[in-house]
Design an enzyme around this catalytic site. Structure first.
Site, PDB file in Angstrom:
ATOM      1  N   GLU A 134       6.911 -13.886 -12.255  1.00 60.70           N
ATOM      2  CA  GLU A 134       6.581 -12.897 -11.874  1.00 60.70           C
ATOM      3  C   GLU A 134       5.905 -11.878 -12.703  1.00 60.70           C
ATOM      4  O   GLU A 134       4.998 -10.975 -12.835  1.00 60.70           O
ATOM      5  CB  GLU A 134       7.321 -11.619 -11.321  1.00 60.70           C
ATOM      6  CG  GLU A 134       7.868 -11.930  -9.570  1.00 60.70           C
ATOM      7  CD  GLU A 134       8.581 -10.711  -9.830  1.00 60.70           C
ATOM      8  OE1 GLU A 134      10.364 -11.180  -9.948  1.00 60.70           O
ATOM      9  OE2 GLU A 134       8.602 -10.595  -8.248  1.00 60.70           O
ATOM     10  N   HIS A 157      16.226 -36.758  -9.786  1.00 54.80           N
ATOM     11  CA  HIS A 157      15.697 -37.297  -8.955  1.00 54.80           C
ATOM     12  C   HIS A 157      14.709 -36.740  -8.778  1.00 54.80           C
ATOM     13  O   HIS A 157      13.936 -36.347  -7.420  1.00 54.80           O
ATOM     14  CB  HIS A 157      16.483 -36.764  -7.214  1.00 54.80           C
ATOM     15  CG  HIS A 157      17.819 -36.753  -7.892  1.00 54.80           C
ATOM     16  ND1 HIS A 157      18.241 -37.800  -6.904  1.00 54.80           N
ATOM     17  CD2 HIS A 157      18.910 -36.055  -7.473  1.00 54.80           C
ATOM     18  CE1 HIS A 157      20.125 -37.849  -7.141  1.00 54.80           C
ATOM     19  NE2 HIS A 157      20.010 -37.324  -7.607  1.00 54.80           N
ATOM     20  N   GLY A 191      -0.584  -1.506   6.417  1.00 51.93           N
ATOM     21  CA  GLY A 191       0.202  -2.803   7.857  1.00 51.93           C
ATOM     22  C   GLY A 191      -0.991  -3.161   7.653  1.00 51.93           C
ATOM     23  O   GLY A 191      -2.418  -3.802   7.262  1.00 51.93           O
ATOM     24  N   CYS A 209       0.714  -1.222  -0.180  1.00 49.72           N
ATOM     25  CA  CYS A 209       0.115   0.171  -0.150  1.00 49.72           C
ATOM     26  C   CYS A 209       0.674   1.225   0.296  1.00 49.72           C
ATOM     27  O   CYS A 209       1.771   1.423   0.311  1.00 49.72           O
ATOM     28  CB  CYS A 209      -1.087   0.151   0.359  1.00 49.72           C
ATOM     29  SG  CYS A 209      -2.229  -1.428   1.548  1.00 49.72           S
ATOM     30  N   LYS A 226       5.258  -3.930  -4.450  1.00 52.51           N
ATOM     31  CA  LYS A 226       6.840  -3.804  -4.576  1.00 52.51           C
ATOM     32  C   LYS A 226       7.827  -3.818  -2.971  1.00 52.51           C
ATOM     33  O   LYS A 226       8.245  -4.687  -3.161  1.00 52.51           O
ATOM     34  CB  LYS A 226       7.049  -2.382  -5.329  1.00 52.51           C
ATOM     35  CG  LYS A 226       8.815  -2.081  -4.987  1.00 52.51           C
ATOM     36  CD  LYS A 226       9.386  -2.749  -6.612  1.00 52.51           C
ATOM     37  CE  LYS A 226      10.270  -2.212  -6.335  1.00 52.51           C
ATOM     38  NZ  LYS A 226      11.608  -3.357  -7.027  1.00 52.51           N
ATOM     39  N   TRP A 232      -2.877  -2.511  -1.712  1.00 49.87           N
ATOM     40  CA  TRP A 232      -2.647  -3.661  -2.017  1.00 49.87           C
ATOM     41  C   TRP A 232      -3.456  -4.889  -0.998  1.00 49.87           C
ATOM     42  O   TRP A 232      -3.544  -5.118   0.421  1.00 49.87           O
ATOM     43  CB  TRP A 232      -0.722  -3.855  -1.840  1.00 49.87           C
ATOM     44  CG  TRP A 232      -1.069  -5.934  -2.095  1.00 49.87           C
ATOM     45  CD1 TRP A 232      -0.609  -6.046  -3.593  1.00 49.87           C
ATOM     46  CD2 TRP A 232      -0.308  -6.966  -1.286  1.00 49.87           C
ATOM     47  NE1 TRP A 232      -0.017  -7.666  -3.110  1.00 49.87           N
ATOM     48  CE2 TRP A 232      -0.012  -8.059  -2.058  1.00 49.87           C
ATOM     49  CE3 TRP A 232      -0.671  -6.942  -0.087  1.00 49.87           C
ATOM     50  CZ2 TRP A 232      -0.260  -9.029  -1.634  1.00 49.87           C
ATOM     51  CZ3 TRP A 232       0.017  -7.951   0.548  1.00 49.87           C
ATOM     52  CH2 TRP A 232       0.241  -9.404   0.050  1.00 49.87           C
TER      53      TRP A 232
HETATM   54  O1  M6R Z   1      12.849  -4.900  -1.395  1.00 44.66           O
HETATM   55  P1  M6R Z   1      13.617  -6.326  -0.682  1.00 44.66           P
HETATM   56  O2  M6R Z   1      14.758  -6.688  -1.266  1.00 44.66           O
HETATM   57  O3  M6R Z   1      13.687  -6.815   0.657  1.00 44.66           O
HETATM   58  O4  M6R Z   1      12.260  -7.198  -1.458  1.00 44.66           O
HETATM   59  C1  M6R Z   1      12.225  -8.396  -1.604  1.00 44.66           C
HETATM   60  C2  M6R Z   1      11.556  -9.411  -2.252  1.00 44.66           C
HETATM   61  O5  M6R Z   1       9.820  -8.899  -1.814  1.00 44.66           O
HETATM   62  C3  M6R Z   1      11.653  -8.665  -3.564  1.00 44.66           C
HETATM   63  O6  M6R Z   1      12.839  -9.034  -4.194  1.00 44.66           O
HETATM   64  C4  M6R Z   1      10.128  -9.377  -4.696  1.00 44.66           C
HETATM   65  O7  M6R Z   1      10.974 -10.472  -4.506  1.00 44.66           O
HETATM   66  C5  M6R Z   1      10.603  -9.108  -6.329  1.00 44.66           C
HETATM   67  N1  M6R Z   1       9.601  -9.205  -6.650  1.00 44.66           N
HETATM   68  C6  M6R Z   1      11.536  -9.759  -6.862  1.00 44.66           C
HETATM   69  O8  M6R Z   1      11.383  -9.455  -8.486  1.00 44.66           O
END
Ligand code: M6R
Length: 606
Positions: free
Chosen positions: A486, A502, A97, A2, A601, A70
């Protein structure tokens, strides 16, 4: 998750709020809304554009709060969109949150005859503040928050005092933007850059009151705390697309600059030092005597950490564990000798990674960070760290930050290896090659972009894919698969090449292509055997290999060639075609690669 934006000034608030939300849309984009005290709430399901068309252009209110969502509690409909109002309709709240005890709070409010218009936990907080409001909004907010368990970044305003916004933070970021005759609030400093570069980061437990001519910050005890603004060091261009069709493509093409920025001033080549990481200097002695390092991260940052483990163990001989933030925070960790925990995170706000760092601190461990966003919570809460200096990353799929994380881990490896007395000649060779990497990557992007795009079009028709790699490229296979999932919604598995037999090889047939990461290195022959196993099951193979590696070319159906680098740097190079491939598959399918469905994000909730 959000995004929150707010404005108090002398200009009509609505257009500023909409622009702020657009800059934050990557944080959540299933619904949005805004509140201006003179005219009330406007909400809409779907992207910000749906909200924008509902705004009356003649609105003159000069204060407002806004939210892009979100969904956590309640489906993404208009009624669940923020802002939420109290019973009288005079107090409005936006929230990022999770209110964990919202059910019990709601029961208490229902018993008082209060009714609810949405299914959200956030509305409970709005209603609670309304019941406690007796003419002092800050007081009502503080009293309500004292009853709440969970995480929040909130902004609250009211028709009773339409020139004031109250904000508070616990686990979800809130940044104040300090302007001239106007002040702003945002979940992310990047959204403030068009208006001001002077920002104040709220800490957990702090509240603030924002008016057009000033702001006041209060500690959790209620005491006023003097907090002077810090300067943001990005330019507005860095948060714009600069002619690229999508942020994701722009950010992939930022790789040269990102690598340059991550290594700038950090490679020394003098007699005594090879690498200088200023942020780690205060704890250098502790790092020198470490017995073990634990890397924590989520998503792409976790995969960067896994690659970090391979290179730290191979070149520095330091034992490394890598943990998912969501697991580390809840499991018992058994430490051996002197252990440090290092968080890898672009945003510096990921809830699981942050909780892991807090848990490591509680155990008395040294905490470090490889963090991109300057001033973010993890950057502030760790004992020491390395900033990526990758600039703001806007696309939801991480690209340039991942590249920078790998580069930062190479720097840490060189530093630790040197301190642990590893032979210097090879380390120097790697450091030298690292300096040429930005140009190599830039040339590759310029010359090979079309080739990767054509290949992506060919593979976009499949519903399933499997990424394989070995050694440094085993975790990179997982990152390649994550990127493709993604932005293209194609089912993508990832395995270390030796694992195929495996179980996963049972999946393969002519409709299940394999993307094989097979640079010329000490495990290349093994990869070739894996490719042959795959071909025997009729699965098409797209191999990513180093230039002139005919042994791989002769066994694969399709090949993308990349420059050959030192093995420690090779995964950084291999990352680039993987990112481009995912991008072009996503766009070939006509998808919005910058804002994939169901994602946001910055994951600031559990
Ligand atoms: O901001 P951060 O690097 O801690 O975020 C971690 C993940 O949420 C982030 O890498 C996520 O997996 C991305 N969408 C990957 O492209």
């Amino acid at each position: 998750m959000c995004g929150i934006f707010g404005y108090v000034g002398d200009k009509p608030a609505a257009p500023i709020l909409i622009a702020g939300l657009k800059a934050l849309e990557y944080r959540g984009y299933d619904s949005s809304g805004l509140f201006v005290p003179g005219s009330g709430v406007v909400r809409s399901a779907g992207p910000i554009a749906n909200l924008e068309v509902k705004i009356d252009p003649s609105l003159t209110d000069t204060t407002g709060i806004a939210h892009t969502r979100w969904a956590t509690h309640g489906v993404p409909t208009e009624k669940n969109a923020h802002p939420h109002l109290d019973m009288s309709g005079t107090v409005a709240l936006v929230h990022n949150g999770i209110i964990e005890n919202y059910k019990e709070l709601k029961e208490g409010l229902l018993a008082q005859g209060i009714t609810f218009a949405s299914d959200t936990d956030s509305e409970v907080l709005a209603k609670l503040i309304g019941t406690l409001y007796k003419g002092d909004l800050l007081k009502a907010v503080r009293e309500a928050l004292a009853m709440v368990r969970g995480t929040y970044g909130i902004a609250v305003t009211s028709t009773h005092n339409p020139k004031q916004i109250v904000v508070a933070r616990m686990g979800s970021p809130i940044v104040l933007g300090v302007g001239t005759g106007a002040n702003y609030i945002s979940s992310d400093p990047a959204a403030l850059v068009p208006y001001t570069k002077d920002v104040v980061y709220l800490e957990d437990g702090e509240c603030a009151v924002i008016e057009s001519d000033g702001y006041k910050v209060y500690e959790s005890s209620g005491r006023n705390r003097q907090k002077n603004p810090e300067k943001i060091d990005w330019d507005i261009e860095e948060v714009q697309k600069q002619g690229f069709e999508h942020f994701m493509l722009k950010e992939i093409f930022d790789a040269k600059e990102v690598i340059d920025n991550t290594i700038r001033g950090r490679l020394l080549h003098d007699e005594f030092r090879l690498v200088k990481l200023g942020g780690l200097e205060p704890v250098l002695d502790e790092i020198k005597s470490l017995d073990r390092l634990t890397i924590v991260g989520c998503g792409s940052a976790y995969y960067a950490g896994l690659i970090g483990k391979y290179i730290l163990e191979e070149y520095a001989g330091l034992p490394v564990d890598v943990e998912l933030g969501s697991e580390y925070r809840y499991k018992r960790t058994v430490t051996q000798g002197k252990t440090a925990v290092i968080a890898v995170t672009q945003s510096g706000e990921t809830a699981d990674t942050l909780a892991s760092i807090r848990s490591a601190k509680e155990q008395g461990l040294l905490t470090l960070g490889i963090v991109n966003v300057v001033g973010s919570t993890i950057a502030r809460e760790t004992d020491a760290g390395v900033y990526n200096h990758a600039g703001p990353e806007v696309a939801v799929a991480s690209t340039k930050a991942f590249v920078s994380q790998l580069v930062a881990l190479v720097l840490v490896t060189l530093l630790v290896a040197k301190e642990r007395g590893v032979a210097e000649a090879e380390l120097k060779k790697i450091a030298k090659e690292l300096q040429t990497l930005p140009e190599v990557v830039q040339t590759y992007l310029r010359d090979q972009k079309e080739t990767v795009a054509r290949m992506a079009e060919k593979y976009a028709r499949y519903n399933d894919t499997m990424f394989i790699g070995r050694k440094f490229h085993a975790p990179l296979a997982a990152e390649g698969a994550l990127k493709l999932k993604e932005v293209s919604y194609i089912h993508a598995e990832a395995y270390a090449g030796g694992e195929l037999k495996h179980g996963p090889i049972a999946l393969l047939d002519e409709n299940f292509p394999v993307i094989a990461l097979a640079p010329e290195d000490d495990v290349c022959e093994k990869m070739i055997s894996n490719i042959e196993e795959v071909r025997a099951r009729k699965a098409p193979v797209l191999a990513i290999t180093t230039e002139g590696n005919d042994a791989v070319v002769s066994v694969a159906d399709d090949v993308l060639e990349i420059p050959k680098l030192h093995p420690m740097l090779q995964p950084i190079m291999t990352t680039i075609p993987l990112q481009l491939f995912a991008y072009y598959v996503g766009t070939a399918k006509g998808l919005n690669v910058d804002r994939p469905r169901n994602l946001a994000k910055s994951v600031t909730v559990e």
